[in-house]
Design a protein around this motif. Sequence first.
Motif, PDB file in Angstrom:
ATOM      1  N   UNK A  88       1.281  -1.170   0.391  1.00  0.00           N
ATOM      2  CA  UNK A  88       0.105  -0.266   0.317  1.00  0.00           C
ATOM      3  C   UNK A  88       0.710   1.220  -0.103  1.00  0.00           C
ATOM      4  N   UNK A  89       0.257   2.174  -1.551  1.00  0.00           N
ATOM      5  CA  UNK A  89       1.516   3.312  -1.187  1.00  0.00           C
ATOM      6  C   UNK A  89       0.394   4.669  -0.346  1.00  0.00           C
ATOM      7  N   UNK A  90       0.630   4.140   1.048  1.00  0.00           N
ATOM      8  CA  UNK A  90       0.077   5.226   2.261  1.00  0.00           C
ATOM      9  C   UNK A  90       0.830   5.212   2.697  1.00  0.00           C
ATOM     10  N   UNK A  91       2.056   6.491   3.793  1.00  0.00           N
ATOM     11  CA  UNK A  91       2.564   6.323   5.017  1.00  0.00           C
ATOM     12  C   UNK A  91       1.665   7.396   6.033  1.00  0.00           C
ATOM     13  N   UNK A  92       0.757   7.570   5.908  1.00  0.00           N
ATOM     14  CA  UNK A  92       0.352   8.336   6.785  1.00  0.00           C
ATOM     15  C   UNK A  92      -0.626   7.775   7.827  1.00  0.00           C
ATOM     16  N   UNK A  93      -1.369   6.307   7.558  1.00  0.00           N
ATOM     17  CA  UNK A  93      -2.233   4.960   7.911  1.00  0.00           C
ATOM     18  C   UNK A  93      -1.609   4.188   8.266  1.00  0.00           C
ATOM     19  N   UNK A  94      -2.034   3.617   9.122  1.00  0.00           N
ATOM     20  CA  UNK A  94      -2.317   1.785   9.518  1.00  0.00           C
ATOM     21  C   UNK A  94      -2.928   1.472   9.580  1.00  0.00           C
ATOM     22  N   UNK A  95      -3.751   0.037   9.121  1.00  0.00           N
ATOM     23  CA  UNK A  95      -4.049  -1.009   8.756  1.00  0.00           C
ATOM     24  C   UNK A  95      -4.142  -1.268   9.996  1.00  0.00           C
ATOM     25  N   UNK A  96      -5.287  -1.451   9.925  1.00  0.00           N
ATOM     26  CA  UNK A  96      -6.262  -2.482  11.730  1.00  0.00           C
ATOM     27  C   UNK A  96      -7.250  -3.722  11.672  1.00  0.00           C
TER      28      UNK A  96
END
Length: 232
Positions: free
Chosen positions: A126-134
Amino acid sequence: MKKLLSTVAALALLLALAVPALADSAVSSITYAQDGDVQITDVTSLVEDVNGEEIELRVNEITEADLTDEQKTTLLEKVNTTYDDAIAVEVVDVSLHYESDGSLVEQEIVDTVVTSETPVTVTFLRDDATHEVIGVLYWNHTTGQWDEAEFTTDGSTVTATFEHLCAVAFVLKDISGSGSTGGGTSSGTGSGTSAGTSPQTGYNNAAWTAAIVVLLLGAGYCFVSARKKTEG
């Protein structure tokens, strides 16, 4: 008596302030992954269909029109009643294609390839540095519900196991939020939990609990007042 009245008033004020705050914490919209936002880096236990034809798993671009109203409504309900700290949910379309010509494998065949007895494990980048998958959810078209997938994540990749293939939703929280692993490893066991998070029953339950407390205290105040008047 005055102390009791002050307590009731204070709790009523607290309730008035808490309900909007709780309501604002709910996820109210869905993000749809665009081309390149999510990529598949690894797939296990998936080589060919029941006829022996080689197949591959792909992430396809998805739009709001690709989900039914039922899917959207049940997804938001699932997120808001299961995951604490959730601030967003991102949906991707995961489907099987024939390697020979890239054509889509029909759902009837997919249902014979990916089952509870023969699940598939997929690693996403995932190209996303601001969110964490929960949390990781996937649409079960047979039951009409979003099922929870077992998953692990190290921050940049998410590895999840599916018993059906269709729309997949990543439940997200702010990576700088309370309880964030800050890019560390977290995992879910299909119970709606991951490291640094806990299940919740929804903001409506919290609001109603506070309201009941206020009402009980108010009833107690009225009872005491009435009794003193009678005795006087």
